[in-house]
Design an enzyme around this catalytic site. Structure first.
Site, PDB file in Angstrom:
ATOM      1  N   CYS A 119       0.826  -1.223   0.000  1.00  0.00           N
ATOM      2  CA  CYS A 119       0.000   0.000   0.000  1.00  0.00           C
ATOM      3  C   CYS A 119       0.855   1.265   0.000  1.00  0.00           C
ATOM      4  CB  CYS A 119      -0.944  -0.012   1.195  1.00  0.00           C
ATOM      5  SG  CYS A 119      -2.053  -1.418   1.160  1.00  0.00           S
ATOM      6  N   HIS A 261      -3.362   7.134   2.124  1.00  0.00           N
ATOM      7  CA  HIS A 261      -3.752   5.814   1.632  1.00  0.00           C
ATOM      8  C   HIS A 261      -5.124   5.485   2.219  1.00  0.00           C
ATOM      9  CE1 HIS A 261      -4.026   1.618   0.934  1.00  0.00           C
ATOM     10  NE2 HIS A 261      -3.746   1.272   2.176  1.00  0.00           N
ATOM     11  N   ASN A 291     -10.198  -0.339   0.036  1.00  0.00           N
ATOM     12  CA  ASN A 291      -8.741  -0.243  -0.021  1.00  0.00           C
ATOM     13  C   ASN A 291      -8.248  -0.937  -1.297  1.00  0.00           C
ATOM     14  OD1 ASN A 291      -5.992  -0.617   0.292  1.00  0.00           O
ATOM     15  ND2 ASN A 291      -6.106  -1.192   2.453  1.00  0.00           N
TER      16      ASN A 291
HETATM   17  O1  UT7 Z   1      -3.462  -1.075   3.752  1.00  0.00           O
HETATM   18  C1  UT7 Z   1      -3.494  -1.494   5.071  1.00  0.00           C
HETATM   19  C2  UT7 Z   1      -4.520  -2.600   5.151  1.00  0.00           C
HETATM   20  N1  UT7 Z   1      -4.998  -2.942   6.452  1.00  0.00           N
HETATM   21  C3  UT7 Z   1      -5.656  -2.095   7.269  1.00  0.00           C
HETATM   22  O2  UT7 Z   1      -5.820  -0.928   7.013  1.00  0.00           O
HETATM   23  C4  UT7 Z   1      -6.245  -2.697   8.511  1.00  0.00           C
HETATM   24  C5  UT7 Z   1      -6.398  -1.710   9.632  1.00  0.00           C
HETATM   25  N2  UT7 Z   1      -7.322  -2.254  10.619  1.00  0.00           N
HETATM   26  C6  UT7 Z   1      -8.662  -2.067  10.514  1.00  0.00           C
HETATM   27  O3  UT7 Z   1      -9.122  -1.404   9.593  1.00  0.00           O
HETATM   28  C7  UT7 Z   1      -9.545  -2.666  11.573  1.00  0.00           C
HETATM   29  O4  UT7 Z   1      -8.740  -3.286  12.534  1.00  0.00           O
HETATM   30  C8  UT7 Z   1     -10.594  -3.687  11.020  1.00  0.00           C
HETATM   31  C9  UT7 Z   1     -11.653  -2.966  10.207  1.00  0.00           C
HETATM   32  C10 UT7 Z   1      -9.907  -4.742  10.160  1.00  0.00           C
HETATM   33  C11 UT7 Z   1     -11.278  -4.392  12.189  1.00  0.00           C
HETATM   34  O5  UT7 Z   1     -11.922  -3.413  12.996  1.00  0.00           O
HETATM   35  P1  UT7 Z   1     -11.708  -3.429  14.572  1.00  0.00           P
HETATM   36  O6  UT7 Z   1     -12.548  -2.347  15.111  1.00  0.00           O
HETATM   37  O7  UT7 Z   1     -10.231  -3.370  14.840  1.00  0.00           O
HETATM   38  O8  UT7 Z   1     -12.316  -4.820  14.969  1.00  0.00           O
HETATM   39  P2  UT7 Z   1     -11.632  -5.982  15.849  1.00  0.00           P
HETATM   40  O9  UT7 Z   1     -10.661  -6.746  15.034  1.00  0.00           O
HETATM   41  O10 UT7 Z   1     -11.188  -5.387  17.148  1.00  0.00           O
HETATM   42  O11 UT7 Z   1     -12.897  -6.887  16.138  1.00  0.00           O
HETATM   43  C12 UT7 Z   1     -13.968  -6.457  16.969  1.00  0.00           C
HETATM   44  C13 UT7 Z   1     -15.071  -7.492  16.908  1.00  0.00           C
HETATM   45  C14 UT7 Z   1     -14.574  -8.917  17.125  1.00  0.00           C
HETATM   46  O12 UT7 Z   1     -15.568  -9.594  17.840  1.00  0.00           O
HETATM   47  P3  UT7 Z   1     -15.372  -9.906  19.411  1.00  0.00           P
HETATM   48  O13 UT7 Z   1     -14.105 -10.673  19.539  1.00  0.00           O
HETATM   49  O14 UT7 Z   1     -15.291  -8.533  20.055  1.00  0.00           O
HETATM   50  O15 UT7 Z   1     -16.609 -10.678  19.758  1.00  0.00           O
HETATM   51  C15 UT7 Z   1     -14.502  -9.483  15.750  1.00  0.00           C
HETATM   52  O16 UT7 Z   1     -14.680 -10.874  15.718  1.00  0.00           O
HETATM   53  O17 UT7 Z   1     -15.671  -7.474  15.621  1.00  0.00           O
HETATM   54  C16 UT7 Z   1     -15.644  -8.801  15.077  1.00  0.00           C
HETATM   55  N3  UT7 Z   1     -15.516  -8.672  13.639  1.00  0.00           N
HETATM   56  C17 UT7 Z   1     -16.560  -8.533  12.809  1.00  0.00           C
HETATM   57  N4  UT7 Z   1     -17.895  -8.499  13.038  1.00  0.00           N
HETATM   58  C18 UT7 Z   1     -18.693  -8.334  11.962  1.00  0.00           C
HETATM   59  C19 UT7 Z   1     -14.368  -8.638  12.914  1.00  0.00           C
HETATM   60  N5  UT7 Z   1     -14.669  -8.495  11.617  1.00  0.00           N
HETATM   61  C20 UT7 Z   1     -16.018  -8.427  11.511  1.00  0.00           C
HETATM   62  C21 UT7 Z   1     -16.909  -8.282  10.435  1.00  0.00           C
HETATM   63  N6  UT7 Z   1     -18.231  -8.238  10.703  1.00  0.00           N
HETATM   64  N7  UT7 Z   1     -16.493  -8.164   9.156  1.00  0.00           N
END
Ligand code: UT7
Length: 335
Positions: A119, A261, A291
């Site tokens: 990226c 980005h 993205n």
């Molecule tokens: O170019 C660089 C590319 N990568 C990035 O930019 C990634 C940067 N990170 C992010 O954008 C975020 O971390 C994400 C969008 C990927 C995830 O968001 P988050 O607020 O960090 O969620 P999390 O990983 O802390 O998960 C929170 C909860 C979890 O459930 P529990 O354990 O609290 O019960 C996950 O299992 O949300 C759950 N979860 C989802 N629920 C519904 C994770 N993905 C999903 C989903 N739909 N797609």
């Protein structure tokens, strides 16, 4: 090697272009595949839909369309282009896709090659091209960012599949001995944290003849620790931009546009807040495209240039960040 054409040269920005595949995948449609919802994806990322390559779309085709559009805006004779750099992690040909773009364009006097930095790829390619121009070796360059991550996403992994889409963008830049609109840059990598975001090779054992083994070539799918990548981005991006401001004697108030980005709307907002740059100055098209990796920066810039938001002499702070880990920033004046 070419002879040096200028002594003291700067860079000017002459054109932009972009391309996205027609096929749209909405959040509602993703929720038919994995356990998620439009509300969750929209509120956590800002993304509503993304484009997915179908047959006929690939990085060479998308990069070609974006480059052609940038060349048309610059109003260049294609034979005057000296350099084409394609930033991509998903080339149509692993040996390099830039020469195919060169051939399709008919840019016979250019040298064309790929550059991979995920990226951060477009930013690193823009910096690389600008250094060739400032060094006086080349006069006209096309810098392309194009990626087709849909081919490498695990469509059963809801933690990553919601983020990515396909697309391409390009800028046409030119050496000039009158002024320098490439004001400054900085770039970093940290391989120690590389495991937070990977697209690793996947090899199977096979044998050529008895007793001579080899590994078949191939790739796995995107592996991402979203929380760590998020923390990395909101910490390092403001630091590198502030450092660049200090180095160039600029400050946040002088910035017309913050072009980051496009990874997650919450990352964009957080970086903007840390730099005290108001939301209306932060470009975002995450809602429509998600993205698109190396393509996001030229894609969102092209949109703003064609909509007459970015205008001649506007000051733009831009930053790319992602796998590697890699990150960087550049300060430019459009025009
Ligand atoms: O170019 C660089 C590319 N990568 C990035 O930019 C990634 C940067 N990170 C992010 O954008 C975020 O971390 C994400 C969008 C990927 C995830 O968001 P988050 O607020 O960090 O969620 P999390 O990983 O802390 O998960 C929170 C909860 C979890 O459930 P529990 O354990 O609290 O019960 C996950 O299992 O949300 C759950 N979860 C989802 N629920 C519904 C994770 N993905 C999903 C989903 N739909 N797609």
């Amino acid at each position: 090697m070419e002879e040096i054409k200028f002594n003291q040269v700067g860079v000017s920005f002459k054109g932009s272009g972009s391309y996205v595949p027609d096929q749209i995948l909405t959040n509602q449609e993703i929720s038919q595949k994995v356990d998620t919802s439009h509300e969750w994806i929209k509120s956590r990322t800002g993304i509503s839909e993304r484009r997915i390559s179908s047959l006929g779309d690939n990085v060479t085709e998308m990069g070609y369309e974006a480059a052609l559009s940038a060349i048309e805006m610059a109003n260049w004779d294609i034979k005057t282009i000296d350099l084409i750099i394609l930033a991509t992690s998903t080339p149509h040909d692993l040996f390099g896709s830039a020469p195919s773009i060169q051939a399709k364009l008919g840019a016979y006097n250019a040298v064309a090659y790929d550059l991979t930095a995920a990226c951060s790829g477009f930013l690193f390619a823009l910096i690389t091209a600008s250094q060739f121009l400032k060094g006086g070796l080349f006069k006209r360059a096309i810098v392309i960012g194009a990626d087709q991550l849909s081919s490498f996403v695990d469509w059963n992994d809801r933690r990553s599949c919601i983020l990515f889409g396909d697309g391409a963008g390009a800028l046409a830049i030119e050496a000039t001995n009158e002024f320098d609109n490439f004001i400054g840059f900085d770039m970093r990598t940290d391989g120690e944290r590389g495991s937070y975001l990977n697209l690793p090779s996947k090899n199977n054992k096979d044998s050529i003849i008895d007793n001579i083994e080899f590994l078949t070539g191939g790739f796995s799918s995107i592996q991402m620790n979203g929380q760590e990548v998020y923390k990395f981005a909101v910490k390092e991006v403001p630091i590198i931009i502030e450092k660049l401001f200090r180095k160039t004697n600029y400050n946040s108030d002088q910035i017309d546009w913050l072009v980051l980005h496009q990874a997650n709307q919450r990352i964009l907002d957080s970086v903007g807040d840390r730099l005290k740059i108001p939301r209306e100055k932060i470009l975002s098209n995450l809602g429509k495209y998600g993205n698109t990796s190396a393509a996001t920066i030229p894609l969102v810039m092209d949109e703003a240039i064609k909509n007459n938001r970015i205008k001649q002499n506007d000051i733009i702070a831009t930053s790319g960040f992602g796998a590697g880990l890699s990150w960087g920033a550049a300060l430019i004046k459009w025009g």
